[in-house]
Motif scaffolding. Sequence first.
Motif, PDB file in Angstrom:
ATOM      1  N   GLY A   1       4.050   4.455   4.875  1.00 49.97           N
ATOM      2  CA  GLY A   1       4.004   3.495   4.160  1.00 49.97           C
ATOM      3  C   GLY A   1       5.241   2.788   3.192  1.00 49.97           C
ATOM      4  O   GLY A   1       6.052   3.865   2.872  1.00 49.97           O
TER       5      GLY A   1
ATOM      6  N   HIS B   1       5.954   1.593   0.404  1.00 51.56           N
ATOM      7  CA  HIS B   1       5.757   1.724  -0.802  1.00 51.56           C
ATOM      8  C   HIS B   1       4.492   2.200  -1.800  1.00 51.56           C
ATOM      9  O   HIS B   1       3.383   2.307  -0.585  1.00 51.56           O
ATOM     10  CB  HIS B   1       5.997  -0.079  -1.513  1.00 51.56           C
ATOM     11  CG  HIS B   1       5.182  -0.647  -1.287  1.00 51.56           C
ATOM     12  ND1 HIS B   1       4.235  -0.542  -1.943  1.00 51.56           N
ATOM     13  CD2 HIS B   1       5.882  -1.340  -0.882  1.00 51.56           C
ATOM     14  CE1 HIS B   1       3.650  -1.831  -1.187  1.00 51.56           C
ATOM     15  NE2 HIS B   1       4.668  -2.409  -0.362  1.00 51.56           N
ATOM     16  N   ALA B   2       4.933   2.788  -3.091  1.00 52.40           N
ATOM     17  CA  ALA B   2       3.562   3.433  -3.119  1.00 52.40           C
ATOM     18  C   ALA B   2       2.254   2.575  -2.877  1.00 52.40           C
ATOM     19  O   ALA B   2       0.910   3.031  -2.364  1.00 52.40           O
ATOM     20  CB  ALA B   2       3.711   3.596  -4.476  1.00 52.40           C
ATOM     21  N   LYS B   3       1.994   0.944  -3.407  1.00 51.73           N
ATOM     22  CA  LYS B   3       0.440   0.603  -2.434  1.00 51.73           C
ATOM     23  C   LYS B   3      -0.154   0.604  -1.640  1.00 51.73           C
ATOM     24  O   LYS B   3      -0.668   0.629  -1.135  1.00 51.73           O
ATOM     25  CB  LYS B   3       0.482  -0.757  -3.354  1.00 51.73           C
ATOM     26  CG  LYS B   3       1.024  -0.802  -4.565  1.00 51.73           C
ATOM     27  CD  LYS B   3       0.591  -1.891  -5.285  1.00 51.73           C
ATOM     28  CE  LYS B   3       0.726  -2.654  -7.223  1.00 51.73           C
ATOM     29  NZ  LYS B   3       0.216  -3.906  -7.699  1.00 51.73           N
ATOM     30  N   ALA B   4       1.026   0.170  -0.457  1.00 53.80           N
ATOM     31  CA  ALA B   4       0.844   0.508   0.603  1.00 53.80           C
ATOM     32  C   ALA B   4       0.334   2.012   1.234  1.00 53.80           C
ATOM     33  O   ALA B   4      -0.215   1.629   2.284  1.00 53.80           O
ATOM     34  CB  ALA B   4       2.191  -0.206   1.263  1.00 53.80           C
TER      35      ALA B   4
ATOM     36  N   LEU C   1       4.200  -4.097   4.099  1.00 51.46           N
ATOM     37  CA  LEU C   1       3.610  -2.753   4.142  1.00 51.46           C
ATOM     38  C   LEU C   1       3.887  -1.579   4.945  1.00 51.46           C
ATOM     39  O   LEU C   1       3.617  -0.458   4.338  1.00 51.46           O
ATOM     40  CB  LEU C   1       1.984  -3.607   3.636  1.00 51.46           C
ATOM     41  CG  LEU C   1       0.904  -3.868   3.137  1.00 51.46           C
ATOM     42  CD1 LEU C   1      -0.091  -3.958   3.284  1.00 51.46           C
ATOM     43  CD2 LEU C   1       2.065  -4.003   1.714  1.00 51.46           C
TER      44      LEU C   1
ATOM     45  N   TYR D   1      -5.589  -5.743   7.232  1.00 52.79           N
ATOM     46  CA  TYR D   1      -5.580  -7.097   6.318  1.00 52.79           C
ATOM     47  C   TYR D   1      -6.450  -7.534   6.443  1.00 52.79           C
ATOM     48  O   TYR D   1      -7.286  -7.999   8.128  1.00 52.79           O
ATOM     49  CB  TYR D   1      -4.036  -7.845   6.900  1.00 52.79           C
ATOM     50  CG  TYR D   1      -2.542  -7.138   6.905  1.00 52.79           C
ATOM     51  CD1 TYR D   1      -1.963  -7.393   5.729  1.00 52.79           C
ATOM     52  CD2 TYR D   1      -2.132  -7.000   7.800  1.00 52.79           C
ATOM     53  CE1 TYR D   1      -1.095  -7.042   5.386  1.00 52.79           C
ATOM     54  CE2 TYR D   1      -0.790  -6.460   7.400  1.00 52.79           C
ATOM     55  CZ  TYR D   1      -0.042  -6.378   6.565  1.00 52.79           C
ATOM     56  OH  TYR D   1       0.749  -6.083   6.052  1.00 52.79           O
TER      57      TYR D   1
ATOM     58  N   ALA E   1      -0.832   3.594  -0.553  1.00 49.42           N
ATOM     59  CA  ALA E   1      -2.188   4.206  -1.298  1.00 49.42           C
ATOM     60  C   ALA E   1      -3.419   3.717  -0.453  1.00 49.42           C
ATOM     61  O   ALA E   1      -4.528   3.948   0.262  1.00 49.42           O
ATOM     62  CB  ALA E   1      -2.776   3.206  -2.402  1.00 49.42           C
ATOM     63  N   ARG E   2      -2.781   2.343   0.241  1.00 54.81           N
ATOM     64  CA  ARG E   2      -3.632   1.335   0.942  1.00 54.81           C
ATOM     65  C   ARG E   2      -4.364   2.502   2.690  1.00 54.81           C
ATOM     66  O   ARG E   2      -5.275   2.049   3.111  1.00 54.81           O
ATOM     67  CB  ARG E   2      -3.411   0.329   1.444  1.00 54.81           C
ATOM     68  CG  ARG E   2      -4.665  -1.237   1.889  1.00 54.81           C
ATOM     69  CD  ARG E   2      -3.608  -2.597   1.417  1.00 54.81           C
ATOM     70  NE  ARG E   2      -4.493  -3.645   2.342  1.00 54.81           N
ATOM     71  CZ  ARG E   2      -3.766  -5.122   2.028  1.00 54.81           C
ATOM     72  NH1 ARG E   2      -2.849  -5.050   1.101  1.00 54.81           N
ATOM     73  NH2 ARG E   2      -3.845  -5.404   2.715  1.00 54.81           N
TER      74      ARG E   2
ATOM     75  N   ASN F   1      -3.180   5.375   3.225  1.00 48.15           N
ATOM     76  CA  ASN F   1      -3.988   6.317   3.200  1.00 48.15           C
ATOM     77  C   ASN F   1      -5.754   6.142   3.203  1.00 48.15           C
ATOM     78  O   ASN F   1      -6.990   7.177   3.429  1.00 48.15           O
ATOM     79  CB  ASN F   1      -3.776   7.444   2.027  1.00 48.15           C
ATOM     80  CG  ASN F   1      -2.520   7.732   1.734  1.00 48.15           C
ATOM     81  OD1 ASN F   1      -1.921   8.483   2.939  1.00 48.15           O
ATOM     82  ND2 ASN F   1      -1.918   8.296   0.825  1.00 48.15           N
ATOM     83  N   LYS F   2      -6.052   5.488   2.384  1.00 50.61           N
ATOM     84  CA  LYS F   2      -7.679   5.089   2.197  1.00 50.61           C
ATOM     85  C   LYS F   2      -8.480   4.620   3.733  1.00 50.61           C
ATOM     86  O   LYS F   2      -9.068   5.286   3.839  1.00 50.61           O
ATOM     87  CB  LYS F   2      -7.604   3.971   1.700  1.00 50.61           C
ATOM     88  CG  LYS F   2      -9.156   3.996   1.449  1.00 50.61           C
ATOM     89  CD  LYS F   2      -9.289   2.162   0.326  1.00 50.61           C
ATOM     90  CE  LYS F   2     -10.884   2.594   0.147  1.00 50.61           C
ATOM     91  NZ  LYS F   2     -11.454   1.395  -1.128  1.00 50.61           N
TER      92      LYS F   2
END
Length: 241
Positions: free
Chosen positions: A79, A81-84, A25, A212, A86-87, A89-90
């Motif tokens: 990150g 990729h996009a999902k990583a 990630l 994680y 976003a995670r 960034n949160k």
Amino acid sequence: MPSADAPVEHRITDIGARLLYRDALVLVIDKPAGLPVHPGPKGGETLTDHLDALRFGLPRRPEAAHRLDRDTSGCLALGRHAKALARLNKLFAASGTVGKTYWAIVEGDPSEDEGRIDLPLARRSDDPRSWWMKTDPAGDPSLTTWRVLGRSPDRSLAWLALSPVTGRTHQLRVHCAAMGWPILGDTIYGTAPRSGGPGLQLHARALTLPLYPKKPPIVVEAPAPGHMRERMEMCGYEADE
């Protein structure tokens, strides 16, 4: 904004050599001082120019999950990729979730060995293009903890570990200046000249990422940067620490 004359620690010729951590990630790299992360209106080399080399088989290049000022060196999380992204960034958006430790050389002699700086911050100007900040009771809550790691023999400099609990723009630089010990080389909030100075003595030493849920946090450290070593050694730094 950072000085146009701020020295670059060294140009990136092999970004892979600056990779500190890699998993599915996230990547963490050691960003050199003097290199902006994102393209600006004046153009010029940026970190983004080098990120294609860190795809490691993925279709898109990684992207920065948080900010580091151009003249700040050290740990920068990407990150993959996009999902990583976003995670990440949160995580970075939630105050106190990501552990951050910076090393700084400051001008002056803090009266205590550790403490907290609890001073709200606001923009100096209503101009949305301005990044310059000031302490302001009506500003956003801003909290930094700090600890002295060493002092120069003449007590004119101190080496600090700084941990921003909140993540305001220029928080560490404004907080240190407000305490009466600005970061050495700071051309905006300190005493450094616009050109010919030592460069901003601020380094993102470590990141702690609780990425994680069922695993321990990821802890990554960046080595002491070349442009800060001389003054760190004046304050008691030893390379094998």
